[in-house]
Structures are given as C-alpha cells and as structure tokens.
Scaffold this active site. Structure first.
Site, PDB file in Angstrom:
ATOM      1  N   CYS A  42       0.820  -1.215   0.000  1.00 54.60           N
ATOM      2  CA  CYS A  42       0.000   0.000   0.000  1.00 54.60           C
ATOM      3  C   CYS A  42       0.856   1.268   0.000  1.00 54.60           C
ATOM      4  O   CYS A  42       0.684   2.150  -0.837  1.00 54.60           O
ATOM      5  CB  CYS A  42      -0.931  -0.025   1.200  1.00 54.60           C
ATOM      6  SG  CYS A  42      -1.881   1.473   1.384  1.00 54.60           S
ATOM      7  N   GLY A 178     -10.707  -3.396 -13.758  1.00 57.11           N
ATOM      8  CA  GLY A 178     -10.950  -3.347 -12.317  1.00 57.11           C
ATOM      9  C   GLY A 178     -10.373  -2.050 -11.762  1.00 57.11           C
ATOM     10  O   GLY A 178     -10.102  -1.097 -12.509  1.00 57.11           O
ATOM     11  N   ILE A 180      -7.413  -1.248 -10.317  1.00 60.60           N
ATOM     12  CA  ILE A 180      -6.056  -0.850 -10.702  1.00 60.60           C
ATOM     13  C   ILE A 180      -6.033  -0.364 -12.151  1.00 60.60           C
ATOM     14  O   ILE A 180      -5.470   0.685 -12.471  1.00 60.60           O
ATOM     15  CB  ILE A 180      -5.068  -2.033 -10.510  1.00 60.60           C
ATOM     16  CG1 ILE A 180      -4.922  -2.313  -9.021  1.00 60.60           C
ATOM     17  CG2 ILE A 180      -3.718  -1.732 -11.160  1.00 60.60           C
ATOM     18  CD1 ILE A 180      -4.028  -3.490  -8.677  1.00 60.60           C
ATOM     19  N   THR A 267      -5.253  -7.831 -13.693  1.00 58.31           N
ATOM     20  CA  THR A 267      -6.272  -8.884 -13.700  1.00 58.31           C
ATOM     21  C   THR A 267      -6.458  -9.516 -12.325  1.00 58.31           C
ATOM     22  O   THR A 267      -6.912 -10.639 -12.214  1.00 58.31           O
ATOM     23  CB  THR A 267      -5.882  -9.980 -14.720  1.00 58.31           C
ATOM     24  OG1 THR A 267      -4.532 -10.372 -14.447  1.00 58.31           O
ATOM     25  CG2 THR A 267      -5.973  -9.472 -16.143  1.00 58.31           C
ATOM     26  N   HIS A 441     -24.421  24.143   4.141  1.00 57.72           N
ATOM     27  CA  HIS A 441     -24.558  24.602   2.759  1.00 57.72           C
ATOM     28  C   HIS A 441     -23.490  25.657   2.483  1.00 57.72           C
ATOM     29  O   HIS A 441     -23.296  26.553   3.315  1.00 57.72           O
ATOM     30  CB  HIS A 441     -25.941  25.222   2.550  1.00 57.72           C
ATOM     31  CG  HIS A 441     -26.131  25.796   1.182  1.00 57.72           C
ATOM     32  ND1 HIS A 441     -26.297  24.987   0.075  1.00 57.72           N
ATOM     33  CD2 HIS A 441     -26.123  27.078   0.728  1.00 57.72           C
ATOM     34  CE1 HIS A 441     -26.421  25.766  -1.001  1.00 57.72           C
ATOM     35  NE2 HIS A 441     -26.316  27.034  -0.631  1.00 57.72           N
TER      36      HIS A 441
END
Ligand code: NAD
Length: 462
Positions: A42, A178, A180, A267, A441
């Site tokens: 990561c 996907g 990645i 993949t 807001h």
C-alpha cells in the site's frame, strides 16, 4: 519465556496497524518486514504512490480543461515526468518513515528481513530465531498474470511497474477494467497516453452496482479511455520496445490485435505467502492460496493467526487495518470484531466512485424489497461551481423499515462522502435519520442528504 507476546509477519496496513495496537494494549510486539521500508504494498507500490500520480495528473487535467473557464489564463503546465516521479517517491518516503516513527513511539521492534515460521511459536528472520506466544501472518498479496502474458515490469507491467515507467507511453493497453486498471489508466490518459482497456466481462468494475458502473464507464469514455469489453486477452508478444496484445471477442470468437508501448496487466491479485513455510506447518489454505481462519483470525495451527489480503475477503488496505486492530484486541483478551457488511470501496479516479453495503443486484438476488433514493450532483450548488456536476448519490433502503442497506456514489469526493453513510449504517440508521440531519450549505454532503430525502418525501433540488 517467550521473547515476544506477538510477532507479526508483514508491515502493510494489516500488519503495522496490528503491531501498533498490540503494543498499545500492552503486548510485547515485533513486526517482521523484508523491504527496505515499512508499509507494505500500500505505502510503497500501491495505494499511496498511485494517489500521488492521480493527484498530479488531475491537477494537469484541471489546468487544461477548467482553468480558462474560471478566468485563469496562461500557458497550461507541461509534464516533467522525472519530477512527478520524484514527488511520488517523496510522498512514499514521508509515509513509510511515518510508520517507522510510530513503531519507535509505540515500542514495536522491527525485525528486518524476510520471516518464516519453522515451527509454531517461532519466527526465523535471517539467521535469528525469535519466539512468540502468538504469530500473526499479514503477508499481503501479489499481482497475478494470465496465461500467455509474461511480466517484465518494463513493457508488460503490473501496478508496481506502472508507477515507475521510464516515460509516458503513447499507447497504453490495460488488461482488466478493475480498480487498478482504471486508476492507472486514468493517470496515463490524463498525461497524454492513448489508453485502451480490454476487459473479459461485458461491463467494467465487477461487483459494482450496475447503474453506477454504466455511468462510470460513460464518464471515463468521455475523458478519452477506450473500452473493449467481452474480450479475453490471449497473449502479449513483445519486441525490444513494443508489445502486441491479442484478444478474443467472446460474442463471436473473433480474434484481434492491439499495438502498445506499454501493457498494464491488472487482472487481480493473489495471496502472497511464499517462503513462510505454511505447507510444512500444515496450515490450511484454499486451492487459491487463501489462508483459512476462524472468526478470531486463528488458523488451524494453535498460536498462528492471519489477517488482510492473505485471508478471505476484499483485498483492501482498510479491511486489513480493521482486521489488524480486531486481531490485536483478541490477542489482548478483548472482543475484537469487524463488521464486514460495512466496508467501503473507493476508486480514486475523477470523479471518484465509492460504495458500501448492498447493490441493487445483490438485493434482487436476495429477493429483498428495497427503495432507491437518488440525487444528481447537477442539483448541488457546490458541485456546479466546481465543474463537478457529473454523477450521483444513490441510497438503497429497506422498503418497510427505511433502514439503509447500501449506497453508491459517483462524483466529487465520493470516497469521503461515503463515510457519512458508513457511520449511519453502523448505527443501523434509517434514510430518514440522514434526511433529518442538518447538512452545511454549500457542501457536496448535501447531495447525500438529498438522496436520503429521495428515499422519503423527495429531494428539494431536483
Ligand atoms: P480486479 O479483480 O479489481 O479486476 C480485474 C479485472 O480483470 C476483472 O474485471 C476481470 O474480469 C479482468 N480480467 C481477468 N482476466 C482477463 C483477461 N484474460 N482478459 C481481460 N480481462 C481480464 O483486480 P485489480 O484491478 O488487479 O485489483 C486487484 C486488487 O487490488 C483488488 O482486490 C482491488 O480491490 C485492490 N485494489 C484496490 C484499490 C482501491 O481500493 N482503490 C486500488 C488498487 C487495488
């Protein structure tokens, strides 16, 4: 006497969080890591570096497409690729050093080297053997390829190579639509590459709410990404500088080819447990190499636990982190728990896509009766001001009880907005609970409230 209460193998988001929490709960803890730096896939070659490149390339996109409209005139920035990579590497360094600091602060020992488990209660790192009452395997995952495709990390790359390309390719072919493939495809498309995504299924992002996936694909197409769906890649051939991708269309079995300067293979990933000695220990894994655990993260061998990408479930850093904390609590005698029904998923493209809980498809499969509250960002003042009107918030709630069952957001800051709904779901909230909560807001969050209102008497701004 054991030298440690817990030894964790792997310092990715699962492992390092588990280590820190173990230490915080009073356990004498060590974490084994063989990379030069902490943080696992990561921080070193995944989530964090890709976000740096997504951020930089998004700034370029803004300059090229929206600056002039806002009265910001002048030359658009050009890309200094080595500098962009240096920026990305600096971000990696800051993050990995941060974990090193946290280890020192919490008195977690970093055992440097690749670990293996010669027998229960023992972890071997280099020539040293350490013993521990409990061992937690947090060894993560690795990219997979497909038959006929050989990775060289130069012309044919995984996500790791895609973060370090020597130059920006003219033509990039991505195999797999996907997470990645679409994140890295977006980066290179914004940086000027012609990007073609070849996907086996007839839609992108498997598992995503179909309505959201359709809008997502349309948005990416508008940004210049080209999609070839229902196409199985057969092989990739390379010369010194070029690649040729052969795919077969599933609808008529016809074959076609694409030229590429770089091919990104995205993949999927598989559990990474090489060299740990699982087989000799007799640790049960599935035929896909996933370590089997019980609800307490215990493997079938006493004293050995596993968390994160190497066990069942989505391969997400935050899922691993939560398991790391839960496992630490269990080892400290507490009741650790992860609510797998409320794990958000985010794709950090622009716009971002985020989801949590059920999709319309899973609810239909379960035969459940639900209502849909949907609100377009076109009706959100802040989004309009920021050229971010594409997309929507969609909340799925139980028809009878109004309880929120899932949510899907495509739009600005979707990855942050989704957490309001995650918290609501954790508290078992009804859509009306969100709808009756005052939202400042002008914020993007108002779109979440409007979608919640759409589950009831209707939104105000559409
Ligand atoms: P993925 O499973 O998300 O997508 C892989 C895609 O490749 C699928 O759509 C599949 O149908 C397609 N595919 C497989 N074989 C093919 C073939 N022969 N020809 C054409 N298409 C083919 O995998 P990924 O994108 O590689 O990601 C791996 C893991 O990493 C995932 O679990 C993902 O969640 C995780 N990840 C998450 C994030 C994030 O949360 N933002 C970012 C990166 C990675």
């Amino acid at each position: 006497m054991f030298s440690y209460d817990v030894i964790i193998i792997g310092s990715g988001p699962g492992g390092y969080v588990c280590a820190i929490r173990c230490a915080q709960l009073g356990l004498k803890t060590a974490c084994v890591e063989g990379r030069e730096t902490l943080g696992g896939t990561c921080l070193n070659v995944g989530c964090i570096p890709s976000k740096a490149l997504l951020h930089a390339s998004h700034q370029l996109h803004e300059a090229e497409h929206n600056f002039a409209k806002m009265g910001l005139k002048g030359k658009s920035p050009s890309v200094d690729w080595p500098q962009m990579l240096a920026y990305k590497n600096d971000v990696i360094g800051q993050n990995t050093k941060g974990i090193e600091f946290l280890f020192k602060k919490n008195k977690v020992d970093w055992l440097k080297g690749w670990g293996s488990i010669p027998e229960p209660g023992k972890v071997k790192v280099g020539d040293e053997v350490h013993d521990a009452k409990a061992i937690v395997i947090a060894s993560g995952s690795d990219s997979t390829s497909i038959p006929g495709v050989e990775i060289d990390e130069k012309l044919v790359v995984t996500s790791t190579g895609a973060l370090e390309l020597a130059k920006i390719p003219k033509k990039l072919v991505v195999i797999g639509a996907g997470v990645i493939g679409l994140e890295m495809g977006s980066v290179y498309s914004r940086l000027g590459a012609e990007v073609t995504v070849v996907e086996f299924l007839d839609h992108i992002t498997p598992g995503m709410d179909a309505d959201t996936a359709k809008v997502f694909q349309r948005t990416l197409k508008k940004q210049g990404l080209r999609f070839i769906l229902g196409a199985a890649v057969q092989k990739v051939e390379t010369t010194k500088t070029k690649a040729k991708v052969t795919y077969r269309l599933r609808k008529d079995d016809s074959e076609a080819m694409l030229d590429a300067d770089v091919v990104l293979v995205a993949t999927g990933r598989k559990p990474y447990t090489d060299g740990l000695g699982l087989e000799a220990l007799g640790i049960k894994t599935t035929d896909r190499g996933v370590i089997e655990t019980d609800a307490q993260y215990a493997t079938n061998i006493k004293g050995i636990y596993a968390i994160g990408d190497c066990i069942v479930g989505p391969m997400l850093a935050h899922k691993a982190e939560d398991e790391g904390m839960a496992a630490a609590e269990i080892l400290a005698g507490q009741a650790g728990h992860v609510n797998y029904g409320v794990i958000p998923g985010v794709i950090y493209t622009h716009p971002e896509v985020a989801s949590v809980g059920e999709t319309e498809e899973t609810l239909k499969d379960q035969g459940r009766s639900y209502k849909v509250g949907k609100f377009s960002f076109m009706g959100n003042g802040r989004a309009k001001a920021n050229f971010a009107g594409d997309g929507f918030v969609k909340i799925l709630a139980d028809s009878t009880t109004d309880r929120i069952l899932g949510a899907h957001i495509i739009g600005p800051m979707a990855g942050d907005l989704i957490h309001e709904i995650c918290v609501a779901m954790e508290f078992g909230a009804a859509a009306e609970d969100l709808a009756r909560t005052c939202h400042a807001h002008p914020t993007y969050s108002e779109a979440v409230r409007e979608a919640a209102l759409a589950c009831g008497d209707g939104p105000i701004h559409s």
